[in-house]
Design a protein around this motif. Structure first.
Motif, PDB file in Angstrom:
ATOM      1  N   PRO A 222       3.479   3.004  -4.915  1.00 11.47           N
ATOM      2  CA  PRO A 222       2.898   2.593  -6.219  1.00 11.47           C
ATOM      3  C   PRO A 222       3.529   1.260  -6.545  1.00 11.47           C
ATOM      4  O   PRO A 222       2.913   0.276  -6.938  1.00 11.47           O
ATOM      5  CB  PRO A 222       3.154   3.718  -7.103  1.00 11.47           C
ATOM      6  CG  PRO A 222       3.404   5.040  -6.487  1.00 11.47           C
ATOM      7  CD  PRO A 222       3.731   4.782  -5.122  1.00 11.47           C
ATOM      8  N   SER A 223       4.785   1.124  -6.245  1.00 14.78           N
ATOM      9  CA  SER A 223       5.425  -0.008  -6.560  1.00 14.78           C
ATOM     10  C   SER A 223       5.523  -0.893  -5.130  1.00 14.78           C
ATOM     11  O   SER A 223       5.721  -0.297  -4.103  1.00 14.78           O
ATOM     12  CB  SER A 223       7.087   0.014  -7.042  1.00 14.78           C
ATOM     13  OG  SER A 223       7.718   1.052  -6.407  1.00 14.78           O
ATOM     14  N   GLU A 224       5.644  -2.222  -5.412  1.00 15.68           N
ATOM     15  CA  GLU A 224       5.749  -3.038  -4.375  1.00 15.68           C
ATOM     16  C   GLU A 224       7.109  -2.863  -3.402  1.00 15.68           C
ATOM     17  O   GLU A 224       8.177  -2.819  -4.042  1.00 15.68           O
ATOM     18  CB  GLU A 224       5.656  -4.484  -4.646  1.00 15.68           C
ATOM     19  CG  GLU A 224       4.343  -4.798  -4.897  1.00 15.68           C
ATOM     20  CD  GLU A 224       3.563  -5.580  -3.717  1.00 15.68           C
ATOM     21  OE1 GLU A 224       4.335  -6.247  -2.752  1.00 15.68           O
ATOM     22  OE2 GLU A 224       2.195  -5.710  -3.659  1.00 15.68           O
TER      23      GLU A 224
ATOM     24  N   THR B 192       0.845  -1.212  -0.023  1.00 12.67           N
ATOM     25  CA  THR B 192       0.109   0.126   0.036  1.00 12.67           C
ATOM     26  C   THR B 192       0.834   1.371  -0.019  1.00 12.67           C
ATOM     27  O   THR B 192       0.393   2.190  -0.499  1.00 12.67           O
ATOM     28  CB  THR B 192      -1.073  -0.091   1.349  1.00 12.67           C
ATOM     29  OG1 THR B 192      -1.578  -1.266   1.589  1.00 12.67           O
ATOM     30  CG2 THR B 192      -1.928   1.253   1.053  1.00 12.67           C
TER      31      THR B 192
END
Lengths: 336, 334
Positions: free
Chosen positions: B302-304, B299
């Motif tokens: 934007p990237s994990e 969360t």
């Protein structure tokens, strides 16, 4: 924009002047001044992307060792690639460059990647082998790398380099004219995937510039760096109009179109999920052939608007820069 | 020993992972109102198909996996710390994680299909522990032999892993392997879960049933034998079941460090060293921690963010705090 082209033109003229001398002194993309022997006849390209530039400028016969993007063994090479480079089994290299191997091959010039090969370059310089380092991730750097390669290879290649710049410019300008009437909000929102369903191209990558040049908007432009790992929720939130899969890696459009979890995306509902075709070079990377990548993506995003004849562009590029005539079937793999 | 003045009943602690579970289902990159989350979970009308798919098909399997992985790592960590009488031990001690990492990398160099990757990781995790057990059978399966065997076999598989990475395609396979090794639950689907849910369910029950016996194993072999516990059989059973649980976790989530080391110590600081309480509390705290960290991982940006990075960032300072308290209790630090 104009100023830049004039400046680039001057650099080309200057480079043509320089090449008349015995050894050419150039400044590579890592800032090193390199003295390149004008008779360099055994070139090693350990930077896959740079290799394709050597071919595009007519220097392929002088390659003693070459790395290619995603080609590890002769067995894994495509039929087109084998026909395009009959010497492939002789010159193919892969992995980390080995300094001793490079010296034992009696290479008189090495083309390498500034982001990975600084140490190797240092050692080679100590051994008296000139090294040209590339650093290419933007269209400007690509043009610079083509000019640089032209300088390295000699006057005929330098002429081809300036012709390629004109061609690149022509394609980009033509597409930008065709898409000029589109408001920012009307432009196709494109997601450029990587080699898995959760890898996407970051904003600093050439792929983002490619989408922009093709008249689209990259939904991942806000991400920094190279490939980024994201989750499905984030992709749902971006909700792209079009999904593009690179021409390497295992992902196929069916993996997305038939995946129940991806059905809520506009790109899936309209079936606009494409794997970029590939004949020789991966057209999404900063190689001369990427001008075909731009033309392919623009024709895919806006088939109604774009006036470029993609088939003619593909045939023309392979004829002129690779001196390699394609069959109708092969042209059709890119221009459907 | 550091302990809290009042020991809460274990069932109260059961509410903590449930609360974490609810929060994790609600948060994510794609904003969903908590009311909609509730309606989807209880099959009520209202939310759109996208929300329904998102919560039931994307978030729910992932949160369940996080809970199982957290509980498994912590419980096995707690029991191995007791079994090997070494507070610095975690599930990686027996080379299982290295075997799993090699298996996953091997599978990833041929396919990116998650079931094959899981199968590869699971198979080689078991192969690693099999080799350790063979060493144990040859040299007598004392705790020392098992630990040395684990280190050797782990090192062997790390070399194999290095070899796979060396020959991997730097454009496609190598980044996938590298990312997998950082640990994380991105892309978890229901089809990934049957093995993990089964092994975790049976394994956690095994440890909860056996928790009193674990207290005896923390004594020396001769002391335990004097009390009538067949030490070798119990130890082998714990190692075998623990290995299966770790293998199932690593196969799905990659190598996630620090949870199996730190959570048992946090639990011990809370409820004391008695395995009767330590095991269930470790399970609950472990599940809660991984559920919440995974929610942050998917969360925050934007990237994990790889889960293994987050557990390290939190685990190291947590360990330092615990260690400082331990030194203070012994009067060695101020």
């Amino acid at each position: 924009m104009k100023c830049r082209w004039i400046a680039l033109g001057l650099i080309v003229l200057w480079s043509v002047g320089c090449i008349a001398q015995e050894a050419t002194r150039i400044v590579d993309q890592a800032g090193y001044t390199v003295s390149v022997p004008s008779t360099a006849s055994r070139i090693a390209s350990v930077y896959g992307i740079g290799t394709y530039t050597v071919y595009a400028l007519g220097g392929e016969d002088r390659l003693a060792l070459a790395f290619y993007v995603g080609v590890k063994t002769v067995a894994s090479a495509s039929d087109v690639l084998l026909r395009w480079e009959p010497r492939l089994s002789e010159i193919l290299g892969f992995g980390d460059p080995n300094v001793e191997e490079l010296v034992s091959l009696r290479t008189d010039l090495v083309l390498a990647d500034a982001s990975r090969h600084l140490d190797v370059a240092e050692q080679l310089r100590d051994l008296g082998v000139p090294v040209v380092l590339y650093r290419v991730e933007t269209p400007e750097a690509l043009i610079e790398s083509v000019i640089l390669t032209g300088q390295v290879l000699g006057p005929e290649s330098a002429t081809l380099a300036s012709e390629w710049i004109a061609d690149y410019d022509r394609v980009v300008v033509s597409i930008s004219e065709d898409t000029a009437s589109l408001a920012e909000a009307e432009k196709a929102r494109v997601l450029f995937l990587g080699t898995s369903l959760s890898t996407v191209a970051g904003g600093d990558m050439y792929q983002t510039s490619l989408i922009r040049a093709a008249g689209g908007r990259s939904v991942t432009a806000e991400l920094t760096g190279s490939w980024n790992e994201v989750n499905l929720e984030q992709i749902l939130r971006w909700n792209p109009d079009v999904i593009v899969i690179p021409p390497y890696g295992p992902v196929q459009p069916s993996a997305i179109l038939e995946n129940a979890d991806w059905q809520a995306l506009d790109a899936v509902k309209t079936g606009r999920v494409y794997r970029m075709p590939r004949l020789v070079a991966p057209m999404d990377t900063p190689v001369p052939e990427s001008l075909l990548g731009i033309a392919w993506l623009a024709s895919t995003l806006y088939p109604e608007r774009v006036r470029l004849d993609l088939a003619a562009e593909v045939a023309g590029f392979y004829e002129k820069y690779y001196r390699f005539p394609l069959t109708q079937d092969e042209i059709g793999r890119i221009a459907q | 020993m550091i302990a809290f003045s009042r020991k809460p009943p274990v069932w109260v602690l059961g509410l903590i992972p449930l609360a974490a579970f609810a929060i994790a289902l609600w948060v994510g990159r794609f904003g969903v109102h908590w009311g909609d989350t509730f309606r989807v979970l209880f099959g009520l009308e209202g939310p759109s198909d996208v929300f329904r798919a998102l919560i039931l098909r994307v978030r729910l399997p992932r949160v369940l996996a996080a809970a199982c992985v957290g509980a498994n790592l912590s419980v096995v960590g707690a029991s191995f710390q007791g079994l090997f009488r070494n507070p610095l031990v975690d599930s990686r001690i027996l080379g299982v994680s290295s075997g799993a990492a090699f298996g996953a990398a091997l599978a990833l160099s041929f396919t990116s299909h998650s079931l094959w990757v899981q199968a590869g990781a699971y198979t080689f995790a078991l192969a690693a522990i099999g080799l350790v057990m063979m060493i144990g059978m040859r040299f007598g399966s004392s705790a020392l032999v098992l630990v040395i065997g684990g280190i050797l076999i782990g090192a062997l598989f790390n070399s194999f892993l290095g070899l796979i990475k060396y020959v991997a395609d730097p454009l496609s396979t190598l980044p996938t392997i590298t990312y997998w090794l950082l640990g994380g639950l991105n892309g978890t689907q229901w089809s990934d879960l049957p093995l993990l849910l089964t092994v975790s369910g049976l394994g956690l029950n095994f440890f909860i049933l056996l928790r009193w016996r674990l207290n005896l194993l923390t004594m020396s072999d001769t002391e335990a034998q004097a009390l009538g516990v067949r030490i070798r059989g119990v130890r082998n059973a714990i190692v075998a079941v623990g290995t299966l649980m770790i293998a199932a976790s690593v196969a799905l989530a990659g190598t996630i460090g620090w949870v199996g080391l730190v959570i048992p110590h946090v639990a011990r600081a809370w409820v004391g060293p008695d395995h009767g309480r330590l095991i269930p509390v470790s399970a609950m705290l472990g599940a809660t921690t991984v559920i919440l960290l995974d929610a942050v991982a998917r969360t925050a940006l934007p990237s994990e963010i790889p889960l293994g990075i987050l557990t390290g960032l939190l685990g190291v300072p947590a360990f330092l705090v615990l260690f400082l308290r331990f030194l203070r209790a012994r009067g060695e630090a101020t």
